[in-house]
Design an enzyme around this catalytic site. Structure first.
Site, PDB file in Angstrom:
ATOM      1  N   GLU A 144       0.828  -1.214   0.000  1.00 60.39           N
ATOM      2  CA  GLU A 144       0.000   0.000   0.000  1.00 60.39           C
ATOM      3  C   GLU A 144       0.861   1.262   0.000  1.00 60.39           C
ATOM      4  O   GLU A 144       0.523   2.254  -0.648  1.00 60.39           O
ATOM      5  CB  GLU A 144      -0.937  -0.013   1.211  1.00 60.39           C
ATOM      6  CG  GLU A 144      -1.919  -1.174   1.260  1.00 60.39           C
ATOM      7  CD  GLU A 144      -2.782  -1.284   0.018  1.00 60.39           C
ATOM      8  OE1 GLU A 144      -2.997  -0.255  -0.659  1.00 60.39           O
ATOM      9  OE2 GLU A 144      -3.236  -2.406  -0.300  1.00 60.39           O
ATOM     10  N   ASP A 212       3.894  -4.290  -6.164  1.00 63.97           N
ATOM     11  CA  ASP A 212       4.531  -5.521  -5.674  1.00 63.97           C
ATOM     12  C   ASP A 212       6.048  -5.371  -5.651  1.00 63.97           C
ATOM     13  O   ASP A 212       6.703  -5.708  -4.659  1.00 63.97           O
ATOM     14  CB  ASP A 212       4.155  -6.704  -6.575  1.00 63.97           C
ATOM     15  CG  ASP A 212       2.709  -7.143  -6.400  1.00 63.97           C
ATOM     16  OD1 ASP A 212       2.047  -6.674  -5.455  1.00 63.97           O
ATOM     17  OD2 ASP A 212       2.244  -7.947  -7.234  1.00 63.97           O
TER      18      ASP A 212
END
Length: 492
Positions: A144, A212
């Protein structure tokens, strides 16, 4: 004076409908604002032509007002403290430039986390229960933070500018709906995604892949195992079977595919994995606390922890018995298993706070006051200790000290709606009517309830004996409230 004894003061139906329609319809800045921000770009930031960092910040903070007013917040200070510490352990190793972050923890058992422009990081309590290790939980937070650092919101807005902005606004609205009503959020988000074009979905996949990659870098730089990221995503994906036709909320907003998991595994193979960290019970303590909190059958989870404690010496089992027994009212059993905890568990701050909670439940307020005062001397700036002290003082009818403690909390956590609510109630017990009004004004503003905030301001201005300073302060606050409401209407 009108008394309002409702913790979750919801937005008025008219305003919420207006705000939600705005979210689903259009979220681009006004023409004048866009023109100004185009003239003042952030250097080396190609997304600034779409929306500035300051506009992102304002949008996120105003959106958070809607969220606080509509979704159930987690008022457990220990859970909040733990997640905040974990988040800030990652931040120095991230690529985040604007570090004006605000963590919002939702009292929601689903597996979800999200990042909203302007530094809002949201975590559902159920995500902690879903993780099997602290590194797995940290991997989601790192992901996040990567969304925020790469300004994916602004990138998507720039992409959508050539088409239509409905998709991006719809995702924000669906996060809000999902926080209030899991099934409704899933349905709304599915509808939003179904309406988007293939190019828009591809852009979203690129964002996820980038988050990611950068999130894994953050995880590794912070000394955590990068393998935790594919492990966590694989576990969440496997949980499909428990949801029938509807996956967990996290997988709707962060689509996980086999190829994406394979890519993350390939990245792990090229990274040097750090040495394992020394064991700390922090994660197990908080996860156990949330397992008991979310249990709809406290008697059943008590029996489960009792069985586990007989077959294993792991501290989490006895701590689970302590918590579950407290919830079922068996305080003697809770104390017995507190005494059985290993020294490193019993002497841990989180367990010491739990024991003070046990003392309060047992009616031993003098002992609770002494224990909380000792903890406050040892941890003077700790949010959970300060909240514990305020609670003990209030239950001991020491309202003056309780209000002082709530005000100390709000110096560092001005957006803590729970502290504002409790402050208003405690000031009321002291008979400080103006202070009650002012605390309620802050509470209503933070939860997006502007009509109630302005109404409280009117009540406050009618109080007798106001000084010139009081009048000036209230008038200034009224202007600020009206300005925030104007911003909300402009943004949403």
């Amino acid at each position: 004076m009108e008394c309002v004894h409702v913790r979750n003061a919801f937005l008025s139906g008219h305003f919420f409908t207006f705000a939600l329609i705005g979210l689903l319809g259009l979220s681009t800045p006004s023409a004048a604002q866009t023109a100004l921000e185009t003239r003042l770009p952030v250097l080396s930031d190609a997304t600034s032509s779409a929306i500035s960092l300051q506009s992102e910040y304002r949008l996120g903070r105003n959106w958070a007002r809607i969220l606080r007013g509509q979704a159930p917040l987690m008022h457990d200070a220990l859970v909040y403290h733990y997640l905040e510490e974990l988040l800030w352990d990652l931040v120095p190793h991230s690529q985040l430039q604007d570090r004006r972050l605000e963590l919002i923890v939702l009292d929601n058992p689903t597996f979800n986390a999200f990042a909203v422009p302007g530094g809002i990081v949201g975590v559902h309590g159920g995500l902690v229960v879903a993780a099997e290790s602290e590194d797995e939980l940290a991997s989601v937070l790192a992901h996040e933070l990567a969304h925020l650092s790469q300004r994916h919101f602004a990138q998507r807005l720039e992409e959508e500018r050539r088409n239509r902005p409905v998709m991006l606004a719809g995702v924000l609205a669906s996060i809000l709906i999902g926080a209030m009503d899991t099934q409704g959020g899933a349905a709304a988000l599915s509808s939003t995604l179904a309406a988007s074009a293939q190019a828009q979905l591809a852009f979203s996949r690129r964002n996820e892949e980038e988050a990611d990659r950068i999130g894994m870098q953050t995880l590794t730089a912070s000394g955590r195992d990068p393998q935790a990221m594919p492990d966590m995503f694989s576990r969440l994906q496997r949980n499909y079977r428990f949801y029938g036709q509807r996956p967990p909320e996290f997988l709707l907003t962060h689509p996980v595919t086999e190829s994406r998991i394979a890519d993350s595994l390939n990245r792990v193979s090229s990274l040097q994995r750090p040495s394992p960290r020394p064991y700390s019970p922090d994660f197990d303590l908080i996860r156990t606390r949330l397992q008991v909190h979310f249990s709809s059958q406290p008697g059943e989870i008590l029996q489960r922890f009792l069985a586990d404690s007989r077959s294993s010496q792991a501290g989490r089992h006895d701590y689970g018995v302590m918590l579950a027994a407290m919830r079922t009212g068996d305080l003697a059993l809770a104390e017995t298993h507190y005494r059985k905890l290993p020294d490193n568990w019993r002497q841990h701050l989180y367990t010491e706070i739990t024991y003070v909670e046990w003392l309060l439940a047992a009616g031993r307020k003098a002992e609770a006051a002494e224990a909380s005062q000792r903890l406050l001397a040892l941890y003077p700036g700790s949010l959970p200790v300060q909240k514990l002290q305020a609670r003990v003082m209030r239950e001991s009818q020491n309202y003056t000290q309780a209000t002082a403690q709530y005000r100390a909390i709000l110096q560092n956590y001005p957006n803590d709606t729970d502290a504002w609510y409790e402050l208003a109630e405690t000031e009321g017990l002291l008979g400080n009517i103006l202070a009650v009004h002012e605390a309620r004004i802050e509470y209503f503003l933070l939860t997006g309830n502007f009509d109630q905030a302005l109404r409280q301001l009117e009540f406050a201005k009618r109080e007798r004996g106001l000084t010139a300073s009081d009048q000036e302060r209230l008038e200034r606050r009224e202007k600020e409230a009206q300005e925030i409401r104007r911003q909300m209407r402009e943004d949403f």
